[in-house]
Design an enzyme around this catalytic site. Sequence first.
Site, PDB file in Angstrom:
ATOM      1  N   GLU A  83       0.825  -1.210   0.000  1.00  0.00           N
ATOM      2  CA  GLU A  83       0.000   0.000   0.000  1.00  0.00           C
ATOM      3  C   GLU A  83       0.865   1.268   0.000  1.00  0.00           C
ATOM      4  O   GLU A  83       0.820   2.091   0.905  1.00  0.00           O
ATOM      5  CB  GLU A  83      -0.953  -0.003   1.195  1.00  0.00           C
ATOM      6  CG  GLU A  83      -1.954  -1.149   1.132  1.00  0.00           C
ATOM      7  CD  GLU A  83      -2.949  -1.155   2.270  1.00  0.00           C
ATOM      8  OE1 GLU A  83      -4.089  -1.577   2.059  1.00  0.00           O
ATOM      9  OE2 GLU A  83      -2.568  -0.754   3.401  1.00  0.00           O
ATOM     10  N   GLU A 276      -6.227  -7.937  -0.902  1.00  0.00           N
ATOM     11  CA  GLU A 276      -6.869  -7.728   0.398  1.00  0.00           C
ATOM     12  C   GLU A 276      -8.343  -7.439   0.186  1.00  0.00           C
ATOM     13  O   GLU A 276      -8.711  -6.571  -0.610  1.00  0.00           O
ATOM     14  CB  GLU A 276      -6.241  -6.558   1.163  1.00  0.00           C
ATOM     15  CG  GLU A 276      -4.882  -6.826   1.761  1.00  0.00           C
ATOM     16  CD  GLU A 276      -4.433  -5.699   2.664  1.00  0.00           C
ATOM     17  OE1 GLU A 276      -5.297  -5.051   3.311  1.00  0.00           O
ATOM     18  OE2 GLU A 276      -3.231  -5.437   2.723  1.00  0.00           O
TER      19      GLU A 276
END
Length: 320
Positions: A83, A276
């Site tokens: 991320e 995710e």
Amino acid sequence: MGSPWHREGRAGGLRFYDNLFDELHKYGIEPVVTITHYETPLYLCQAYGGWQSREMIGFYEKFARTVLERYKDKVRFWMSFNEINVISMMPELGGGFHVEMDNPCRSQMIYQSAHHQFVAATRAVKLCHEIVPEGKMGMMLASQLSYPATCAPEDVLANMQQGRVSLFFADVMLRSHYPAYGTRFFRENGIELKLAEGDLDTIAQYTSDYLALSYYMSNVVSKDRSKHQMVGNMAFGLSNPYLKSSEWGWQEDSVGLRILLNELYDRYEKPLFLVENGLGASDTAEPDGTVHDTYRIAYLREHIRQMGEAVCDGVELMEG
């Protein structure tokens, strides 16, 4: 993969992952490795200020080479940073340094650090292609679809600008250059990047092979930022009246995942990898210890169904 740069116990740490990958392969599970996941070693935070220092590029490159060479026969799929765009919101997690919100140099510190990560990531792509010829090095984005609060042009513009905060990172790493809209953003936020010779050439030459992303919910953006509130899971915006919310305030939007996958694939034309997704809830255990989380099963089922729809739309979606 833990705190990789510590010398103490390094051999044992490497053996641990040898055993882990062997066990995964035994059961037909393909490992996917993120080189660094919110774990800048404390020493590097204290001695170098985390990713504010250009010296971090060399440290990262050395570690990337170590793990790529060690596991080249066991791991094909890699990600450079977890991320990576989170550094723009929480530099403590994404960059290994703290800066107060009202610090006038905050944006300069964040985006200079991000530039160092871009260069490091491109070097990891180069190493991966050299050491693991069949391997792929992807980038990973904390992604979230957002909708304008109304069809007022000002709300649509605010939503576009909000989306660019995260897409900026993918634009650099997948489009091979700093996006044109970044020029105005840098100017208005007092950002002047310090570039070393060859940085932009490296970014241009070694783009990430795929885009990995997290997706949990969507939100709504208004031109009036004072209306924004906490929606859930660190997401700020307005609640969407057309969606139901979980007990944690998550706006469940499986169709939004299909929209997002289509938008990202249209923009980058690179394989996408949803790494995710899931639902947080206060689970209650039965007397026998089981948890009947039908709500989570329903959440996952609908998101998987919309992934299938995105594939039918033409999106190239990688399998986990």
